[in-house]
Design a protein around this motif. Structure first.
Motif, mmCIF file in Angstrom:
data_model
loop_
_atom_site.group_PDB
_atom_site.id
_atom_site.type_symbol
_atom_site.label_atom_id
_atom_site.label_comp_id
_atom_site.label_asym_id
_atom_site.label_seq_id
_atom_site.Cartn_x
_atom_site.Cartn_y
_atom_site.Cartn_z
ATOM 1 N N LEU A 28 -1.093 25.177 -15.591
ATOM 2 C CA LEU A 28 -0.657 24.571 -16.839
ATOM 3 C C LEU A 28 -1.234 23.162 -16.977
ATOM 4 O O LEU A 28 -1.571 22.512 -15.978
ATOM 5 N N PRO A 29 -1.382 22.679 -18.204
ATOM 6 C CA PRO A 29 -1.915 21.322 -18.406
ATOM 7 C C PRO A 29 -1.083 20.276 -17.686
ATOM 8 O O PRO A 29 0.149 20.320 -17.707
ATOM 9 N N PHE A 30 -1.770 19.344 -17.047
ATOM 10 C CA PHE A 30 -1.096 18.273 -16.305
ATOM 11 C C PHE A 30 -1.322 16.966 -17.064
ATOM 12 O O PHE A 30 -2.457 16.601 -17.376
ATOM 13 N N SER A 31 -0.243 16.281 -17.360
ATOM 14 C CA SER A 31 -0.349 15.052 -18.142
ATOM 15 C C SER A 31 0.179 13.860 -17.355
ATOM 16 O O SER A 31 1.007 14.001 -16.448
ATOM 17 N N VAL A 32 -0.327 12.703 -17.699
ATOM 18 C CA VAL A 32 0.109 11.449 -17.096
ATOM 19 C C VAL A 32 0.425 10.477 -18.226
ATOM 20 O O VAL A 32 0.068 10.705 -19.387
ATOM 21 N N GLY A 33 1.075 9.393 -17.890
ATOM 22 C CA GLY A 33 1.392 8.385 -18.886
ATOM 23 C C GLY A 33 2.101 7.206 -18.256
ATOM 24 O O GLY A 33 2.381 7.192 -17.053
ATOM 25 N N PHE A 34 2.395 6.224 -19.064
ATOM 26 C CA PHE A 34 3.014 5.006 -18.575
ATOM 27 C C PHE A 34 4.448 5.258 -18.128
ATOM 28 O O PHE A 34 5.231 5.924 -18.811
ATOM 29 N N LEU A 35 4.789 4.708 -16.957
ATOM 30 C CA LEU A 35 6.148 4.712 -16.431
ATOM 31 C C LEU A 35 6.531 3.256 -16.143
ATOM 32 O O LEU A 35 5.680 2.471 -15.710
ATOM 33 N N PRO A 36 7.777 2.865 -16.363
ATOM 34 C CA PRO A 36 8.147 1.442 -16.321
ATOM 35 C C PRO A 36 7.746 0.714 -15.040
ATOM 36 O O PRO A 36 7.313 -0.441 -15.092
#
Length: 219
Positions: free
Chosen positions: A50-58
């Protein structure tokens, strides 16, 4: 033998431990602790297909400063902490020195977050790592507190006053950030570390743009 002050020593140890942890689990380190732009970004498929996503975490606003892109990156940042951190900690005290360094790292992260999320660098989506924003904050503080001390450059090996050193390197970072944004170096984060460091020192001294904080000025 010169004994490093406690916070300076602790920072060096923390960088070394984080680097070895990064070697052991590089994907976890980069995906969850590097500084990612705002939003959700698909970077590939996970083990389940499945697509793996990343993003900003505090917490990334600080944790990115413990990670480094290479041993050389780590070495020169650690060398700068060793060279300049001890003098600043002995002058300010451990608590103020740690506060200053953390603010510079976080401030550099905020600037980088805005720059990368906006897409003005033209480099697409990428993570930011390294304590360089904090390091540039230390350079600025050293130049403000000890402007006439001599610093020996590595390349080229010539002596230079601390104040001159910071002015030259700040100008170079600005020019490279504006005209060489595809270099893969977080120039605006470096400048952000210097900006927030300058603001912290001005605040402590009660100088504009802040109100005076009493008759006693700090270095």
């Amino acid at each position: 033998m010169y004994a490093l002050p406690p916070v300076t020593k602790a920072l060096l140890i923390a960088l070394a431990v984080a680097y070895f942890a990064q070697l052991l689990a590089p994907d976890i380190a980069i995906f969850y602790f590097a500084l990612w732009p705002l939003g959700e970004h698909v970077i590939g498929n996970g083990p389940d297909g499945l697509p793996f996503s990343v993003g900003f975490l505090p917490w990334q606003i600080l944790s990115y400063g413990l990670l480094h892109g290479s041993f050389g990156h780590l070495f020169f940042n650690a060398l700068a902490i060793f060279m300049f951190g001890g003098s600043l900690e002995q002058t300010w005290g451990s608590r103020r020195f740690l506060t200053y360094f953390v603010v510079c790292v976080a401030g550099a992260g905020l600037i980088q977050l805005v720059v990368v999320t906006s897409g003005i660098t033209g480099q697409g989506i990428y993570p930011t790592v390294g304590a360089s924003g904090g390091i540039f904050g230390l350079l600025l503080a050293y130049a403000m507190l000890f402007p006439n001390r001599q610093i020996m450059l590595l390349i080229p090996p010539i002596p230079m006053k601390a104040r001159t050193f910071v002015i030259v390197f700040g100008a170079i970072e600005l020019l490279m950030g504006v005209f060489n944004t595809a270099s893969g170096v977080a120039h605006f984060a470096h400048l952000g570390g210097m900006l927030f460091g300058w603001l912290v020192i001005r605040y402590w001294r009660g100088q504009p743009p802040f109100r005076p904080r009493g008759p006693r000025l700090v270095r």
